[in-house]
Each structure stands twice: as C-alpha cells, then as structure tokens.
Enzyme design. Structure first.
Site, PDB file in Angstrom:
ATOM      1  N   GLU A  91       6.351   8.118  -8.384  1.00  0.00           N
ATOM      2  CA  GLU A  91       7.169   8.677  -7.303  1.00  0.00           C
ATOM      3  C   GLU A  91       8.552   8.052  -7.333  1.00  0.00           C
ATOM      4  OE1 GLU A  91       5.592   8.318  -3.386  1.00  0.00           O
ATOM      5  OE2 GLU A  91       3.577   8.964  -3.947  1.00  0.00           O
ATOM      6  N   ARG A  98       2.618  17.424 -10.057  1.00  0.00           N
ATOM      7  CA  ARG A  98       1.682  16.580  -9.308  1.00  0.00           C
ATOM      8  C   ARG A  98       1.376  17.254  -7.977  1.00  0.00           C
ATOM      9  NH1 ARG A  98       2.980  11.704  -5.672  1.00  0.00           N
ATOM     10  NH2 ARG A  98       1.507  10.033  -6.120  1.00  0.00           N
ATOM     11  N   GLU A 125      -0.963   5.093  -3.724  1.00  0.00           N
ATOM     12  CA  GLU A 125      -0.294   3.871  -3.274  1.00  0.00           C
ATOM     13  C   GLU A 125      -1.282   2.888  -2.632  1.00  0.00           C
ATOM     14  OE1 GLU A 125       4.334   5.156  -2.672  1.00  0.00           O
ATOM     15  OE2 GLU A 125       3.077   5.210  -0.891  1.00  0.00           O
TER      16      GLU A 125
END
Length: 370
Positions: free
Chosen positions: A273, A78, A169
């Site tokens: 994450e 990522r 997020e």
C-alpha cells in the site's frame, strides 16, 4: 490501510515531523531489478460504478477505470474481502463478480483477506460476527475453511487468485484477542497464519501467500514481527509492507527496511500500500484522512505523480518486486462511503488521495513503471 473515516490525525506524525528533502530523494533505479507487480487496490470501484460514477482518461474519454489504470501501467489488482459486511460490498459474492472483470482485462489478482466484517489494520482486528465466540482452535478451522472456500470459488469460475494476503496490516496479530501478539508470544497468530497458508496452497499451489504489516517505517518492528512468526514455523512467499510517507518517514528509511527484509528472510518484498494527496481540499462532508504531505512533493497533481514515482524507484532499488497504490479510484461519489455499516450515509476521507479528481479525470502524471 487504516479505515479512512477513523484515522486520528496525530500532530506529532503528520504536522510536526519535517522530513529533510535529502532523505526524501529517491535512489537511482537499479537496472538489475524490476517491479513485476504493478498494482492498484480498487476495492471501492465496484460500488462507485454501480452508483454511476464515470472515469476519464488523460484525453477526457470515458472508460472503465481498469482500462485507464492498465494504460497507466497497472498489471495487478488488489481486492479486499470482508466476511459479511453490512453493505454487501467487498463480500465474497462481490469479489467473485469483480474478479471476472479484472481477469478479463488480463490483469492479475491479489485477494486481501481482512478476516473481519469491516476494516482491519494495526489499530483494530475485529473478528467477524460469525466467529465472535470462537476460541483459537475453532478460529484455525474458520480461517482454513473460509480461505479455501473463497480461493476455490474464484478458481472454479476461472479467476484463480495469483496471490493472497493472510490478514491486513497485522502488526500485532489478527482476529483479536485470540490471535493478538501479547508478551511477545506469536503462538496463536502463527496457528492462524499456517491455516491460511495451508488453505491457499491446498486450493492452488502456485498462488503466492503474502504476509502484510505496516512496518515500512521501522526495521526493528519488522524484524520483531517476521522473526516472531518465522520462529513458529510460519511460511510465506512475499513480505508485504505499507508505506505512506506522511506516516512512515523517509524514502531512504523505507528502502533500508525493504532491503533488510529481502536479505534477512530470502523472500520477495512488495509495498502493498502507498498513496499521496494531490490537494488539501475536501470534496465532501467527511474530513480528509490525510491533510499534509512530505517535503519535496507539493500537494498537486505533479507532486502526487512525482512522489509515487519516487516510491517506486526507491522500492525497486532496494530489491522490491512490486508497489500497489491504495484506492486510486476512490474519488468522492455520494453513497460510496467508508463505513460498510453506513455506506450510503458516510463520506469518503480519501478523495484527495485518489488519482482521479472530483469529476473523474485521471492524473496523467501517475504512472506505474517496471
């Protein structure tokens, strides 16, 4: 991820919460499900290598960190992308360059669009400077054109992204204030997410679109968000959640959220994450972003490995298809700071969360397992 240099250490969340050991015990891995996205976000590695950082495998042999991670089970990388960061790192040109190395190793690629010149997370979603004066109509075009351009540029050099995140997020939206969810209105955010989705599919129809929130701690919050965008007609392929046990609670609760997200929306789920400290000590002058752990997992190399294994086991048993460790290669290297506006002068608040120690030796206890 919250910018490591600016995480407020909230005592209520980090120090006072005692997590019962029973609730942190992972459920047994289900043989019926496997993790196919065994990931690592190594967005800071390019700068570290440019500065001469060395990485060593479990035998003490210096190697490319991508090779070391691949040897530990990683099959997916990522990379965050910022529009025009002051440091240059994590901009389009840098991501294009590093994507070649990622793909040359036989690894898959996830591009994490922050749609900002700096960190985007639940507490801040700054527009890039070039879009600062743009309203929602112009921002739809911006998101489409930028997403398509980055994706198509990667495709043109033979490194088509396997997946992308439309935002990072985005618990209450992105590209604030225009794309912020206010008074439960998802209208503007939905327009932006549709632009990103459509651009990605126009570039390459098989690239999977992830929509990522840090909501692994709260099923009600996750339902509020994903119900909200679904009601506006937003489509996505994979639901991404952040999970850090010191902030997001028990493994059991995370597993419950993952399971509900999968069944409620009929889409694959990943932990986009996660990370865990191996020490409370600090390698540089910048305070650690995380200074406590979770019950049952000491802040040691063994504890770090065990906690990451527990996260994978819990996610797998709940039906997730992937887990990504956030910044495992970001050990303290002078000049590789957290602040893109002062990358040489700022430090690294994540040095105790990396899986490499302060001389670049890998933690042999950290493994990615299907």
């Amino acid at each position: 991820m919250r910018s490591p240099g600016r995480i407020v250490k909230v005592a209520l969340l980090l120090a006072a919460v005692v997590l019962p050991a029973a609730l942190l015990t992972p459920t047994n891995a289900s043989a019926a499900n496997s993790l196919t996205m065994l990931g690592a976000d190594v967005s800071s590695a390019q700068r570290a290598i440019d500065l001469g950082a060395k990485y060593y495998d479990a035998n003490g042999v210096a190697k490319d960190p991508l090779d070391i991670l691949k040897g530990a089970g990683v099959n997916y990388v990522r990379l965050r992308i910022w529009n025009n960061p002051a440091s240059g790192y994590n901009n389009k040109a840098k991501v294009l360059a590093y994507a070649k190395q990622v793909k040359a190793k036989g690894l898959k690629l996830l591009v994490d669009f922050h749609y900002s010149d700096t960190w985007a997370d639940p507490g801040k979603q700054y527009k890039p400077a070039a879009w600062a004066s743009h309203g929602i109509s112009a921002l739809q075009t911006d998101v489409y054109n930028y997403t398509y351009d980055v994706c198509n540029s990667l495709k043109s050099q033979g490194t088509t992204p396997d997946s992308v995140q439309i935002g990072n997020e985005i618990n209450v939206g992105m590209l604030w204030d225009d794309g912020k969810v206010v008074n439960n209105s998802f209208t503007n955010l939905a327009l932006l997410l549709k632009s990103g989705y459509n651009a990605t599919k126009a570039c390459n129809s098989s690239t999977q679109v992830i929509i990522h929130t840090a909501d692994a701690d709260s099923d009600s919050n996750a339902r509020w968000f994903y119900d909200g965008i679904k009601a506006q007609g937003v489509n996505w392929d994979i639901t991404g959640l952040s999970y850090y046990c010191m902030w997001h609670g028990t493994l059991a609760n995370m597993g419950s959220v993952v399971s509900d997200m999968k069944s409620r929306y009929g889409k694959d789920v990943i932990i986009a994450e996660t990370a865990y400290p191996f020490t409370t000590s600090d390698a540089d002058g910048t305070a650690n972003s995380v200074t406590s752990g979770c019950t049952g997992y000491p802040l040691t190399w063994a504890g770090q490995g065990a906690e990451f294994t527990a996260v994978q086991n819990t996610a797998r048993s709940a039906g997730a298809i992937g887990v990504f460790y956030w910044e495992p290669t970001w050990y303290a290297v002078t000049g590789n700071g957290w602040d893109p506006a002062n990358i040489s002068g700022s430090g690294d608040g994540w040095d105790n969360m990396a899986i490499f120690n302060w001389t670049g030796q890998v933690n042999p206890n950290v493994k990615w397992t299907p």
